[in-house]
Design a protein around this motif. Sequence first.
Motif, PDB file in Angstrom:
ATOM      1  N   GLN A   1     -16.823   8.560 -17.201  1.00 50.81           N
ATOM      2  CA  GLN A   1     -16.763   7.981 -15.866  1.00 50.81           C
ATOM      3  C   GLN A   1     -18.012   8.235 -15.032  1.00 50.81           C
ATOM      4  O   GLN A   1     -18.143   7.682 -13.941  1.00 50.81           O
ATOM      5  CB  GLN A   1     -15.547   8.538 -15.116  1.00 50.81           C
TER       6      GLN A   1
ATOM      7  N   CYS B   1     -19.090   5.782 -11.952  1.00 51.67           N
ATOM      8  CA  CYS B   1     -18.957   6.499 -10.686  1.00 51.67           C
ATOM      9  C   CYS B   1     -20.281   6.469  -9.916  1.00 51.67           C
ATOM     10  O   CYS B   1     -20.315   6.197  -8.711  1.00 51.67           O
ATOM     11  CB  CYS B   1     -18.522   7.932 -10.968  1.00 51.67           C
TER      12      CYS B   1
ATOM     13  N   ALA C   1     -16.560  12.064 -11.030  1.00 49.20           N
ATOM     14  CA  ALA C   1     -16.116  11.527 -12.318  1.00 49.20           C
ATOM     15  C   ALA C   1     -15.227  12.551 -13.021  1.00 49.20           C
ATOM     16  O   ALA C   1     -15.622  13.697 -13.210  1.00 49.20           O
ATOM     17  CB  ALA C   1     -17.319  11.206 -13.199  1.00 49.20           C
TER      18      ALA C   1
END
Length: 262
Positions: free
Chosen positions: A62, A66, A57
């Motif tokens: 994220q 992820c 990430a």
Amino acid sequence: MFVDCHTHVFHPRIAEKAKMKLAEHYKLFCHCKGTPDDLLLRAGRAGIDHCVALCAATSALQVRPCNAYAGYLQHNYPRITAFGSIHPDCTDWKQQLDWLRSTGVHGIKLHPDFQHFWLNDPRLYPIFEEAQRDFIFMIHIGDSLPPEKNPSCPYKMAAILDDFPHLNVVAAHLGGFRQWSYALDALAGRDVWMDTSSCMKEISDDTLKAILKKHPRDRLVFGTDYPIMDPQDEIDALQKRTRFSDNEIDEILANGTHLLFG
């Protein structure tokens, strides 16, 4: 069982964009599609039974998606072991580790250069402390910058090994992409795994020979850095550059089994 311990696969919707980002950063051409199905097809042609797919990430936001993708890969592709991600900016990293454990994901990829933190960031230390019992860390090491200007380098990795001697780490790219002389000095011969990914085209003969002489072969694992490289091409390059026998190459290909499954 033969294992490719260093691959990257993406959802078909973003695979082309992700490949372009990789190619741009490293000034390399990605030879493959970057999807799970293409990886497994090419791996099978090369005689590879199992692959490690790495997710990293690039921001705290994220981390969750992820890791969700890592969980998806882990449960939908029996020939793939997925590694999730963590980020020092992630405030709920403990919950993320618990979530990875609950989904059967027991590997974490760190790529400081892409994730925009330094490997010696003190915020990583409690993460290592918590995760060292049951996670394998695949850590990208090295780049073209000198160590003092590089977010990751062999010396930073060595300091972490000093502080966490029980951390189960794969130092990617023979311990330091484009920093192999430092890897020879700081990491070769230590209690750390090294993978062979993205090395054979650039490392000098003398440095490769020195690392292989100093680092035990049973602590080397095979990696392609797919989709940058095709598995068969990397097996051929590894054998050509190292001049290992077929049995010695098979040993390295099989070491990933010991890494993943004990």
